[in-house]
Design a protein around this motif. Sequence first.
Motif, short mmCIF file in Angstrom:
data_model
loop_
_atom_site.label_atom_id
_atom_site.label_comp_id
_atom_site.label_asym_id
_atom_site.label_seq_id
_atom_site.Cartn_x
_atom_site.Cartn_y
_atom_site.Cartn_z
N ASP A 227 -21.55 5.35 53.70
CA ASP A 227 -22.45 6.12 54.55
C ASP A 227 -22.73 7.50 53.96
N ALA A 228 -21.72 8.10 53.35
CA ALA A 228 -21.90 9.43 52.77
C ALA A 228 -22.91 9.39 51.63
N ILE A 229 -22.81 8.37 50.78
CA ILE A 229 -23.73 8.26 49.64
C ILE A 229 -25.14 7.94 50.12
N LYS A 230 -25.25 7.09 51.13
CA LYS A 230 -26.57 6.78 51.66
C LYS A 230 -27.22 8.03 52.26
N SER A 231 -26.43 8.80 52.99
CA SER A 231 -26.96 10.01 53.61
C SER A 231 -27.29 11.07 52.58
N ALA A 232 -26.42 11.23 51.59
CA ALA A 232 -26.59 12.30 50.62
C ALA A 232 -27.62 11.98 49.55
N TRP A 233 -27.55 10.77 49.01
CA TRP A 233 -28.38 10.43 47.86
C TRP A 233 -29.50 9.44 48.18
N GLY A 234 -29.47 8.87 49.39
CA GLY A 234 -30.53 7.96 49.78
C GLY A 234 -30.49 6.63 49.07
N VAL A 235 -29.33 6.22 48.60
CA VAL A 235 -29.21 4.94 47.90
C VAL A 235 -28.11 4.09 48.55
N ASP A 236 -28.26 2.78 48.42
CA ASP A 236 -27.25 1.85 48.91
C ASP A 236 -26.36 1.43 47.76
N VAL A 237 -25.06 1.48 47.98
CA VAL A 237 -24.09 1.07 46.98
C VAL A 237 -23.07 0.15 47.62
N ASN A 238 -22.41 -0.62 46.80
CA ASN A 238 -21.26 -1.39 47.25
C ASN A 238 -20.01 -0.56 47.01
N VAL A 239 -19.10 -0.55 47.97
CA VAL A 239 -17.88 0.25 47.87
C VAL A 239 -16.68 -0.65 48.03
N SER A 240 -15.68 -0.47 47.17
CA SER A 240 -14.47 -1.27 47.28
C SER A 240 -13.73 -0.94 48.57
N GLU A 241 -12.87 -1.85 49.03
CA GLU A 241 -12.17 -1.65 50.30
C GLU A 241 -11.32 -0.39 50.30
N ASP A 242 -10.73 -0.06 49.17
CA ASP A 242 -9.90 1.14 49.11
C ASP A 242 -10.70 2.40 48.75
N GLU A 243 -12.03 2.26 48.67
CA GLU A 243 -12.94 3.37 48.41
C GLU A 243 -12.60 4.12 47.12
N THR A 244 -12.27 3.34 46.10
CA THR A 244 -12.00 3.95 44.79
C THR A 244 -13.05 3.60 43.74
N GLU A 245 -13.94 2.65 44.08
CA GLU A 245 -14.99 2.27 43.14
C GLU A 245 -16.28 1.96 43.88
N ILE A 246 -17.39 2.19 43.19
CA ILE A 246 -18.69 1.82 43.74
C ILE A 246 -19.44 1.01 42.69
N SER A 247 -20.43 0.26 43.14
CA SER A 247 -21.34 -0.44 42.22
C SER A 247 -22.74 -0.31 42.78
N LEU A 248 -23.72 -0.25 41.91
CA LEU A 248 -25.11 -0.10 42.33
C LEU A 248 -25.65 -1.44 42.80
N GLN A 249 -26.49 -1.39 43.83
CA GLN A 249 -27.10 -2.61 44.34
C GLN A 249 -28.42 -2.88 43.61
#
Length: 249
Positions: A227-249
């Motif tokens: 949610d933070a990345i969507k709000s801040a950067w306007g992009v959708d990403v996949n986030v790992s369960e432990d919130e240590t990695e992201i991947s671009l959609q």
Amino acid sequence: MKKKKKSFPKVTVLLLAAAAVLLVGSGVGSARAALTYYSENYSVQMNMQSIGVSLTENGDVVSSRDYAEPDKWEGSTEGTLLSKMLGENEKFTPGKKYEEAIGVTNSGNIDTFVRVIITKSWQDADGNKNTTLSPDLIELNYLTDNGWAIAEDQSTPERTVLYYTKAVGVGESTPALSDTLRINQSIASEVTKTVKDNTITYSYQYDGYTFHVDAEVDAVQTHNAKDAIKSAWGVDVNVSEDETEISLQ
């Protein structure tokens, strides 16, 4: 026979969130290190007092800012990119690769995800951008096998958007997103020959222009990262369960 020499005039440019940049003795161009924090747009469970980020170049901090409290920064430093690219009395050489390792350090108190936007352009002596000259000739060699990912759908020949796909812990640094910078030697072949009154003049297409490389750094918290990345950067990403990695959609 008179031959017009190719030149890159010296310029000093006032840059957003960074000091003015001048490549001493070379006149080859300028760059900026802009630090912005779009994460302040995201207010839910946000602790802005903990956000901090630094831009590094060849292992040294170029610019940094740490957020102290709303509307107040502390620990701010301002520097210049490319200021150490040339050795003493060294002249800039088109086609030569110069070391340019750009990275990011988390200088705040919480883990963050970071994004860097690189913008390349040619500008005249008055600082006006020329859109007919190719930014592709400004060749920054990107590294994408170390956690950095280029968002191709957000990038253009002039602008490259890179995301570091791993959380950056407090005090930790990303690997470099680039390793070398060069100006393609083909700029020397962009020439027009003029003959007048037994005088031959060679005019280069890039004569009178300087190249510019701008680096803009954004940071967001890892907590509620999607949610933070969507709000801040306007992009959708996949986030790992432990919130240590992201991947671009």
